[in-house]
Design a protein around this motif. Structure first.
Motif, PDB file in Angstrom:
ATOM      1  N   PRO A  91      25.981  23.439 -18.578  1.00 56.74           N
ATOM      2  CA  PRO A  91      27.005  22.881 -19.471  1.00 56.74           C
ATOM      3  C   PRO A  91      28.253  23.756 -19.556  1.00 56.74           C
ATOM      4  N   ILE A  92      28.912  23.966 -18.424  1.00 57.00           N
ATOM      5  CA  ILE A  92      30.128  24.769 -18.417  1.00 57.00           C
ATOM      6  C   ILE A  92      31.129  24.121 -17.464  1.00 57.00           C
ATOM      7  N   ARG A  93      32.374  24.044 -17.895  1.00 54.56           N
ATOM      8  CA  ARG A  93      33.416  23.450 -17.067  1.00 54.56           C
ATOM      9  C   ARG A  93      33.957  24.477 -16.077  1.00 54.56           C
ATOM     10  N   GLY A  94      34.613  23.971 -15.064  1.00 50.92           N
ATOM     11  CA  GLY A  94      35.213  24.858 -14.083  1.00 50.92           C
ATOM     12  C   GLY A  94      36.194  25.830 -14.695  1.00 50.92           C
ATOM     13  N   ARG A  95      37.045  25.360 -15.611  1.00 49.80           N
ATOM     14  CA  ARG A  95      38.047  26.237 -16.209  1.00 49.80           C
ATOM     15  C   ARG A  95      37.396  27.287 -17.120  1.00 49.80           C
ATOM     16  N   ARG A 116      47.187  31.401 -18.562  1.00 54.30           N
ATOM     17  CA  ARG A 116      46.926  32.143 -17.332  1.00 54.30           C
ATOM     18  C   ARG A 116      45.836  31.466 -16.505  1.00 54.30           C
ATOM     19  N   VAL A 117      44.787  30.981 -17.164  1.00 53.91           N
ATOM     20  CA  VAL A 117      43.713  30.274 -16.465  1.00 53.91           C
ATOM     21  C   VAL A 117      44.278  29.034 -15.765  1.00 53.91           C
ATOM     22  N   GLY A 118      45.129  28.300 -16.456  1.00 53.10           N
ATOM     23  CA  GLY A 118      45.734  27.116 -15.854  1.00 53.10           C
ATOM     24  C   GLY A 118      46.590  27.449 -14.648  1.00 53.10           C
ATOM     25  N   GLN A 119      47.322  28.566 -14.729  1.00 50.52           N
ATOM     26  CA  GLN A 119      48.180  28.968 -13.616  1.00 50.52           C
ATOM     27  C   GLN A 119      47.375  29.264 -12.361  1.00 50.52           C
ATOM     28  N   VAL A 120      46.283  30.001 -12.508  1.00 52.73           N
ATOM     29  CA  VAL A 120      45.514  30.393 -11.330  1.00 52.73           C
ATOM     30  C   VAL A 120      44.719  29.204 -10.788  1.00 52.73           C
ATOM     31  N   ILE A 121      44.287  28.299 -11.656  1.00 54.83           N
ATOM     32  CA  ILE A 121      43.619  27.082 -11.190  1.00 54.83           C
ATOM     33  C   ILE A 121      44.583  26.245 -10.357  1.00 54.83           C
ATOM     34  N   ASP A 122      45.838  26.136 -10.813  1.00 55.67           N
ATOM     35  CA  ASP A 122      46.857  25.435 -10.027  1.00 55.67           C
ATOM     36  C   ASP A 122      47.062  26.105  -8.681  1.00 55.67           C
ATOM     37  N   ALA A 123      47.081  27.438  -8.683  1.00 54.14           N
ATOM     38  CA  ALA A 123      47.364  28.189  -7.463  1.00 54.14           C
ATOM     39  C   ALA A 123      46.307  27.972  -6.387  1.00 54.14           C
ATOM     40  N   GLY A 125      44.537  25.218  -6.140  1.00 53.64           N
ATOM     41  CA  GLY A 125      44.432  23.788  -5.879  1.00 53.64           C
ATOM     42  C   GLY A 125      43.222  23.129  -6.500  1.00 53.64           C
ATOM     43  N   ALA A 126      42.816  23.590  -7.691  1.00 58.23           N
ATOM     44  CA  ALA A 126      41.606  23.066  -8.316  1.00 58.23           C
ATOM     45  C   ALA A 126      41.880  22.308  -9.610  1.00 58.23           C
ATOM     46  N   SER A 127      43.118  21.969  -9.885  1.00 60.74           N
ATOM     47  CA  SER A 127      43.468  21.360 -11.177  1.00 60.74           C
ATOM     48  C   SER A 127      42.790  20.022 -11.411  1.00 60.74           C
ATOM     49  N   SER A 128      42.595  19.238 -10.351  1.00 62.37           N
ATOM     50  CA  SER A 128      42.086  17.882 -10.524  1.00 62.37           C
ATOM     51  C   SER A 128      40.624  17.834 -10.954  1.00 62.37           C
ATOM     52  N   ARG A 144      36.360  27.442  -4.732  1.00 64.48           N
ATOM     53  CA  ARG A 144      37.763  27.594  -5.152  1.00 64.48           C
ATOM     54  C   ARG A 144      37.839  28.133  -6.579  1.00 64.48           C
ATOM     55  N   LEU A 145      36.965  27.651  -7.445  1.00 63.64           N
ATOM     56  CA  LEU A 145      36.968  28.116  -8.832  1.00 63.64           C
ATOM     57  C   LEU A 145      36.456  29.544  -8.940  1.00 63.64           C
ATOM     58  N   ARG A 146      35.507  29.924  -8.081  1.00 67.14           N
ATOM     59  CA  ARG A 146      35.070  31.321  -8.063  1.00 67.14           C
ATOM     60  C   ARG A 146      36.227  32.232  -7.626  1.00 67.14           C
ATOM     61  N   ILE A 147      36.993  31.770  -6.673  1.00 63.99           N
ATOM     62  CA  ILE A 147      38.156  32.548  -6.236  1.00 63.99           C
ATOM     63  C   ILE A 147      39.163  32.655  -7.370  1.00 63.99           C
ATOM     64  N   ALA A 148      39.392  31.549  -8.072  1.00 65.67           N
ATOM     65  CA  ALA A 148      40.309  31.587  -9.223  1.00 65.67           C
ATOM     66  C   ALA A 148      39.823  32.585 -10.266  1.00 65.67           C
ATOM     67  N   GLN A 149      38.516  32.623 -10.508  1.00 67.80           N
ATOM     68  CA  GLN A 149      37.952  33.587 -11.452  1.00 67.80           C
ATOM     69  C   GLN A 149      38.253  35.016 -11.014  1.00 67.80           C
TER      70      GLN A 149
END
Length: 283
Positions: A91-95, A116-123, A125-128, A144-149
């Motif tokens: 029960p955890i979202r990508g963001r 900041r989380v939103g910026q790196v998710i955009d960078a 390409g995982a926003s959708s 991609r989300l692990r990389i954003a983390q």
């Protein structure tokens, strides 16, 4: 640009009990450089990352990051773990996963953290799909989300442990592109552990190959040769070209994996023999 080496290894030696993992490793990695670390299972590739993360002490020699000993939990170091699927019921979202990369490093206001989380998710390409449960995403989307983390804290050094494992070729290319884009825009140093050199050969500067306690470092053309790998494995290794790729086969009892190396310029020239840039410990 920072002066000096981003990573400096001097006589670095690692033993586990009576087993020698590797020894006498002398290597400077420059700021902004991308190094691929190759070798068979159990050769100490992940152990090298643990040393740089401050999680594993050397048995001999020294290691330094920006001139300082590796420190556990350093905010200047980002880490991308091996690709492993999350439980579909998690029960955890990508963001939320990405936000965990800021916890413990920064304690800003929630609104600042969310920005900041939103910026790196955009960078990356995982926003959708960042608001979807992490366990319902594909392997490539999760990675991609692990990389954003790993990138959310703006690390100067990015350590990647088999980030392409179990991904299809298309997802591999996407992950490599995301990591390389961050390196180029931020001048970050990247250490990329992988079994497959082909997906990364167009972005790496050098190769470190570890096997049987020995090592060799240099360009891909210098290290990925029959002579170089035969010395490392202590048995004859064939390095051949097949359709613009270099295929590595051989080893005792089949202990070597197969690697494909595609030249970034598409040429079919055979790699030259190991040159002066290669180093390995003496007898």
């Amino acid at each position: 640009m920072r002066g000096g080496a981003a990573i400096e290894l001097r006589g670095a030696t690692l033993r586990v009990g009576h087993h020698l993992v590797w020894e006498g490793l002398d290597l400077d990695i420059a700021p902004g450089e991308c190094l691929a670390v190759l070798g068979p299972n159990g050769a100490g590739k992940t152990s090298l990352l643990k040393v740089l993360l401050g999680l594993l002490p050397l048995s001999g020699g020294t290691a330094a990051i920006d001139g300082h000993p590796p420190a556990r939990g350093s905010p200047s170091v980002g880490y991308v773990p091996q690709q492993r699927a999350f439980d579909r019921d998690l029960p955890i979202r990508g963001r939320d996963l990405v936000g965990l990369g800021l916890d413990g490093h920064r304690h800003g206001l929630p609104r600042t953290k969310a920005r900041r989380v939103g910026q790196v998710i955009d960078a990356v390409g995982a926003s959708s799909y960042a608001s979807a449960p992490i366990g319902l995403l594909s392997g490539g989307e999760q990675q991609r989300l692990r990389i954003a983390q790993a990138l959310v804290g703006d690390p100067r050094l990015l350590l990647c442990d088999e980030p392409l494992l179990s991904l299809d070729p298309s997802s591999q290319g996407e992950v490599v592109s995301v990591i390389d884009a961050y390196r180029r825009t931020h001048g970050a140093t990247v250490v990329f552990v992988t079994h497959e050199i082909n997906p990364v050969v167009g972005v790496i500067d050098r190769v470190l190959y570890v096997a049987g306690g020995r090592w060799a470092a240099g360009s891909a053309a210098e290290v990925m040769t029959s002579a170089s790998l035969s010395r490392l494995y202590g048995s004859h290794i064939d390095v051949i070209e097949v359709h613009d790729r270099i295929v590595v086969v051989g080893g005792k009892d089949g202990d070597i994996h197969h690697l494909d190396l595609e030249h970034p310029d598409g040429h079919r020239d055979r790699p030259r023999h190991r040159g002066s840039a290669d180093r390995e410990p003496g007898p």
